[in-house]
Enzyme design. Structure first.
Site, PDB file in Angstrom:
ATOM      1  CB  SER A 132      42.700  41.488  41.096  1.00  0.00           C
ATOM      2  OG  SER A 132      42.566  40.426  42.023  1.00  0.00           O
ATOM      3  CE  LYS A 157      36.285  40.117  37.054  1.00  0.00           C
ATOM      4  NZ  LYS A 157      36.399  39.312  35.819  1.00  0.00           N
TER       5      LYS A 157
END
Length: 406
Positions: A303, A54
């Site tokens: 992720s 992110k």
């Protein structure tokens, strides 16, 4: 449109995010290659600064802001990884950051976000409540709202992952990408198709929160009634409407994964790669078994790795039970001395390891067959478990497998 996802924009984003990201080189996986019948590499964004990908989108978005806007500050809503990415990126740019988090956010994520320099406001029970409050505060205080996924500039930043994959593995056949709100999948699939239309990009969603699958079936974004999954980072009710057209165009397929598959994937990752990957990041690992075994070059994007220790211990326990590595049998015995030893001897002869015993004399009034013995046993796996149960049967006991509570 200035913010369209173009190769030039990806190139600019790639150079920009290098200012703050760590290099997450591909890790070849002999284990996952063997079990899937493909050549598998992992893209370990769980080892990224702030513990997730992110940071890329947040940093690129903030880097495009004017000094005047930066001086007013930024705000976002997030229950985890995006919060930390925005906090880190804003502090690096010398900007004030405010993060609205749901009141249910684990304390460790709140503390980490504060640690990166953000002011944290706890508000509402779910992300949607926190987002509404953040948008209100943005207007009241003149702050710039940084969306977690529904923004093409943010998505361009996330897509730098795909650029790094093709630089390291130019002949990649398939990229597996987790899907929550769709920002990461949008960036990765769009770059991959611009670079080489032959690369297959497959989105992976939790079956309990399949907002992209619902949108693809309807032909437009739809709000699903519930998002029920242990992959909390991808528990999104509605795919982003700004990124959805890109997903429609660039994703070759979407795979749905059940929570049970994530639990086993966590164990596989810890045992074979000594890596902690959060449930959302494990979607692409669980999806490997859904692909045809064609010896293709496949990259699974991990992720993130932000998982609290309590969740971790629960997942490990469930995984061991699912694999038949830990199980519990209930045996009814006559209330006579020496019976416990007989049961224990049978288990020992089969190399089972007793880790817990419960001996209950008060199950029934008939004490000839009414002492319940519950034994929790460690085994090598499902075959060994069945072998132990069969040995107990052969010794004249009537073992029943019951729910394990550790």
């Amino acid at each position: 449109m200035a913010d369209m996802l173009t190769l030039e924009a990806f190139e600019e984003a790639s150079e920009k995010v290098k200012e703050v990201t760590l290099e997450t080189k591909l890790v070849e996986s002999p284990y996952f290659s063997e079990v899937s019948g493909n050549r598998v590499w992992l893209k370990p964004e769980n080892l990224q600064r702030t513990g997730a990908y992110k940071l890329r989108g947040a940093y690129y978005k903030i880097s495009k802001m004017s000094r005047e806007d930066l001086d007013r500050g930024v705000i976002t809503a997030s229950a985890g990884n995006h919060a930390q990415g925005v906090a880190y990126a804003a502090t690096h740019a010398g900007a004030r950051s405010v993060v609205v988090m749901p009141t249910t956010t684990p304390l460790i994520k709140v503390e980490r976000t504060k640690g990166y320099g953000a002011e944290v406001i706890l508000y509402g029970d779910v992300f949607d409540d926190a987002k509404e409050r953040a948008v209100e505060l943005a207007e009241e205080q003149g702050l710039t709202y940084i969306p977690p996924f529904n923004d093409t500039t943010v998505a361009t930043g996330q897509g730098t992952i795909a650029m790094e994959i093709v630089q390291e593995l130019p002949l990649v056949d398939t990229i597996l990408v987790p899907v929550g709100g769709g920002g990461l999948a949008c960036g990765v699939s769009t770059f991959a198709k611009l670079y080489n239309p032959k690369i297959r990009v497959v989105g992976v969603e939790p079956s309990g929160a399949a907002s992209l699958t619902a949108a693809l079936e309807a032909g437009h974004t739809v709000k699903i009634p519930t998002a029920n999954t242990i992959a909390d980072g991808t528990a999104v009710l509605e795919i982003g409407d700004k990124v959805f057209p890109y997903l429609q165009q660039n994703l070759d397929d979407v795979i749905l994964v059940d929570d049970d598959e994530l639990v086993v994937s966590f164990l596989d990752m810890v045992e074979n790669h000594k890596m902690i990957v959060e449930n959302s990041g494990l979607l692409t690992v669980a999806a490997l078994k859904h692909l045809p075994a064609e010896n293709k070059r496949v990259v699974s994007i991990l992720s993130g790795g932000n998982m609290d220790v309590i969740t971790m211990s629960t997942v490990v326990q469930h995984g061991l039970v699912q694999r038949g590595r830990i199980f519990t049998v209930s045996v009814m015995l006559p209330d006579r001395p020496g019976m416990l030893v007989k049961v224990a001897s049978v288990i020992a002869e089969q190399s089972g390891n007793v880790i817990k015993l419960e001996h209950n004399q008060f199950v029934s009034v008939n004490r000839n067959a009414a002492v319940e013995l519950r034994v929790t046993i460690e085994a090598y796996g499902e075959d060994h478990k069945q072998q132990i149960v069969q040995a107990l049967r052969d010794a004249g006991f009537k073992p029943e497998i019951v729910l394990t509570s550790l």
